[in-house]
Structures are given as structure tokens and as C-alpha cells.
Design a protein around this motif. Sequence first.
Motif, PDB file in Angstrom:
ATOM      1  N   GLU A   1      -2.999 -17.244   2.516  1.00 24.37           N
ATOM      2  CA  GLU A   1      -3.882 -16.150   2.113  1.00 24.37           C
ATOM      3  C   GLU A   1      -3.273 -14.767   2.268  1.00 24.37           C
ATOM      4  O   GLU A   1      -3.893 -13.779   1.903  1.00 24.37           O
ATOM      5  CB  GLU A   1      -5.186 -16.198   2.920  1.00 24.37           C
ATOM      6  N   SER A   2      -2.068 -14.686   2.841  1.00 23.37           N
ATOM      7  CA  SER A   2      -1.515 -13.354   3.104  1.00 23.37           C
ATOM      8  C   SER A   2      -0.028 -13.297   2.799  1.00 23.37           C
ATOM      9  O   SER A   2       0.657 -14.324   2.781  1.00 23.37           O
ATOM     10  CB  SER A   2      -1.775 -12.945   4.556  1.00 23.37           C
ATOM     11  N   VAL A   3       0.433 -12.064   2.587  1.00 28.22           N
ATOM     12  CA  VAL A   3       1.839 -11.851   2.256  1.00 28.22           C
ATOM     13  C   VAL A   3       2.258 -10.491   2.798  1.00 28.22           C
ATOM     14  O   VAL A   3       1.453  -9.554   2.851  1.00 28.22           O
ATOM     15  CB  VAL A   3       2.049 -11.923   0.725  1.00 28.22           C
ATOM     16  N   LEU A   4       3.505 -10.393   3.221  1.00 27.54           N
ATOM     17  CA  LEU A   4       4.079  -9.107   3.618  1.00 27.54           C
ATOM     18  C   LEU A   4       4.943  -8.603   2.474  1.00 27.54           C
ATOM     19  O   LEU A   4       5.821  -9.316   1.989  1.00 27.54           O
ATOM     20  CB  LEU A   4       4.921  -9.255   4.885  1.00 27.54           C
ATOM     21  N   ILE A   5       4.695  -7.386   2.051  1.00 32.30           N
ATOM     22  CA  ILE A   5       5.410  -6.799   0.921  1.00 32.30           C
ATOM     23  C   ILE A   5       6.239  -5.623   1.423  1.00 32.30           C
ATOM     24  O   ILE A   5       5.695  -4.681   2.027  1.00 32.30           O
ATOM     25  CB  ILE A   5       4.427  -6.300  -0.156  1.00 32.30           C
ATOM     26  N   ALA A   6       7.552  -5.662   1.183  1.00 34.23           N
ATOM     27  CA  ALA A   6       8.420  -4.554   1.594  1.00 34.23           C
ATOM     28  C   ALA A   6       8.314  -3.427   0.581  1.00 34.23           C
ATOM     29  O   ALA A   6       8.498  -3.642  -0.620  1.00 34.23           O
ATOM     30  CB  ALA A   6       9.854  -5.030   1.713  1.00 34.23           C
TER      31      ALA A   6
ATOM     32  N   ASN B   1       0.578 -17.506  -4.158  1.00 31.68           N
ATOM     33  CA  ASN B   1       1.769 -17.412  -5.013  1.00 31.68           C
ATOM     34  C   ASN B   1       1.440 -16.701  -6.322  1.00 31.68           C
ATOM     35  O   ASN B   1       2.225 -15.878  -6.802  1.00 31.68           O
ATOM     36  CB  ASN B   1       2.330 -18.813  -5.282  1.00 31.68           C
ATOM     37  N   LEU B   2       0.279 -17.023  -6.873  1.00 27.13           N
ATOM     38  CA  LEU B   2      -0.131 -16.339  -8.111  1.00 27.13           C
ATOM     39  C   LEU B   2      -0.433 -14.863  -7.818  1.00 27.13           C
ATOM     40  O   LEU B   2      -0.166 -13.982  -8.642  1.00 27.13           O
ATOM     41  CB  LEU B   2      -1.371 -17.030  -8.699  1.00 27.13           C
TER      42      LEU B   2
ATOM     43  N   ILE C   1      -6.208  -7.691  -7.877  1.00 30.80           N
ATOM     44  CA  ILE C   1      -5.133  -7.012  -8.605  1.00 30.80           C
ATOM     45  C   ILE C   1      -5.636  -6.749 -10.010  1.00 30.80           C
ATOM     46  O   ILE C   1      -5.958  -7.693 -10.751  1.00 30.80           O
ATOM     47  CB  ILE C   1      -3.853  -7.876  -8.642  1.00 30.80           C
ATOM     48  N   LYS C   2      -5.745  -5.499 -10.327  1.00 27.24           N
ATOM     49  CA  LYS C   2      -6.327  -5.067 -11.603  1.00 27.24           C
ATOM     50  C   LYS C   2      -7.683  -5.767 -11.805  1.00 27.24           C
ATOM     51  O   LYS C   2      -7.960  -6.327 -12.860  1.00 27.24           O
ATOM     52  CB  LYS C   2      -5.352  -5.352 -12.757  1.00 27.24           C
ATOM     53  N   ASP C   3      -8.446  -5.766 -10.738  1.00 28.85           N
ATOM     54  CA  ASP C   3      -9.815  -6.290 -10.715  1.00 28.85           C
ATOM     55  C   ASP C   3      -9.891  -7.813 -10.906  1.00 28.85           C
ATOM     56  O   ASP C   3     -10.966  -8.347 -11.181  1.00 28.85           O
ATOM     57  CB  ASP C   3     -10.686  -5.592 -11.771  1.00 28.85           C
TER      58      ASP C   3
END
Lengths: 254, 80
Positions: free
Chosen positions: B43-48, B71-72, B62-64
Motif C-alpha cells: 500500500e505504500s511507496v517511497l519516492i525520491a 505497482n499500478l 492520481i489525477k483523481d
Amino acid sequence: MSNIKISQLPVKGANLAAADLLEVSEFTGTGYVSKSITGQEIIDAASGGGGVDWGDITGTLSSQTDLQTALDAKQDDLVSGTNIKTINGSSVLGSGDLVVGGGMRKYVNTTLQTASITPGETLVGSYLIPSNTFVSNGSFEFLIKAGVSSGSSSLQAKLYINTSSTLTGATLIATSTNNLGAYFNFVRNAILSSNVISLLGSTFQTNIDYINGGYSQSTVAFDVTANRYFLVSFTPSQPTTAEIRGVKFVQYES
Amino acid sequence: MNHNITTTENGFNFQDESYTFSTTQLFDENENIIEVDSITSTESVLIATDKGVIYLDLSCTIKDVEYTDINLFVEALTNF
């Protein structure tokens, strides 16, 4: 009754009293009529009269003992280093602001936070740092004491910063190693410059940053003038009970 | 509370901030630099990003568009 002169009257022998009566000849414009005037009227008239103008008082000041006593009780003029101390050699006399650097600021929370957690990342500790707890420049370090209180899971801690008490949208500050022991200290030493924390790469997995070798640094915005949350998450390898025994954030001002 | 993310050519906008993807700060356990994203759970991701490593999860749209697959979610975030 024979007439007597004023000089032949008995001497009163006391100050004028309110009820005393004196004779007075009041001019009517065309002549005089005899009236009485009380001592009180004379006293009132005298006290309402003009005093001595300031600057015209003669005599010796010390003879006015109550005034001399009041003056003696006043503090002498402040002389830096004589009757008022200095701060690090600087005088504090005069107007304006005296900036005193080198102070220490801190946020310490020793409230035990315990959570039953499952694999995946869970927010366990949320610490509101009120605005202006810290200043924009100086060294910055933190300690998080945490661990698994029951079970045999490994445990990884992460520290984030956010404007609200949620991990969503939070910025990662540091990541601990996957700890197999019961308790561990999660420590970083950083520099805070112009509201930006510079420290060991935020995803580099280690409990302490006293390590050999050069590694990438992370820079994380920390606006000390606004409320900010420091958030501690746990990620266990299996269901367990974990706890934060306390946190401290310390700054030495530059 | 849902937060909506809008994507840009090389980053995204989120909560009145613009973020640009970065590849300079993520390490794996062997101290090797890894990809721009690091999925930490289902359910979570770290984005640099240029503003640090940001935690995002499926509570964000994401964009509503809502996502249930991380993954998607990452694919939608990184493909402008």
C-alpha cells in the motif's frame, strides 16, 4: 469694661486652631464692616496658596531627611563589569538587541508508545514540534530508543517529517537497519542550515551514522517557524509488539 | 482523507508542492543506489524527489483516480 490694647491680651501659646476666631475689617467698597474669620479659613487659604517654585528651594538637601533617605535607597548608575555583569565579555548596557549564540534547544518526549503491528509500515510515534522550538541554523541530532517488546520479529524504524500527523506525504529523514535484537538506538547527527537538515542518506539503513566511508547526503526541509510533526514508523518482519521508549531532538545553535 | 496527485513531465504536484523525481538518494541494504521508487508494502511507496524521499500510499489519488495496486499506482505516478 475698660479698653485694653492688643498687646495686653493673653498670649494664645499654641498654633492657630480651626475653631479660633479672628476679627477682620472687610472693605465693602465704601467703608469697613467688622466680621470674624475662623482659623480654618486662614489655614485653608494658606495651604491653597502657591508653594515655592522648583529651583527656589534653599537650604541643605540632606536636612530633608526623608528625601535624602529615598535618594540613598536608589541604585547607583549601572557600570558594566562593576555593578552589572557582562555576557561573554560583552556589555549589556544600552539599547537594542543582544544576540546570544551557542545555546541549546531541545525536544524530549519519554512517553512510552507501544503498538501491536504486522508486516508493513505502521506509524507508531507522532511528535508535534511547535514552531520556533528550534532555530534555522545549528547542529541537529536525534535519538530514538525503540525495540521489540515481545516476539522475535526484526524491526526497522524510519523517521519522517510532515506538516500533519500522517505518513502520507511525509518526507523521509532516516532509516534504521533491520534490528534483530530487542532494543536499539536510532541516532543521526546533522546540520540544520537555513531550515534544511543535511544528514546521511535518508534511505541508508543504519542505526548510527558514525560510519566509515563517504555516502550520499540527504537534505530535508525543516521550517522551524511552523509546526512540524516528526513521525516514527515501524516495519516488522512478522506480527509483534514494539515500542518507542522515548525520543530526543537536540540542537546546538550556531 | 484523500490527497490528489497530479503528474508532471518529470515529477508530480502534491499538496501545493511540486516535486521532481531524483535518483540520487535511495539505497538498498547493500548500500547500492536503487531506483526512483521503493515499494515498501502493498500500500505504500517511497519516492525520491528533489525535496527528499516522500512517503505515498494508496490513500492518494492520481489525477483523481483511485488505485488498489501499488505497482499500478507507481506506474501512473512515474509515467506522465
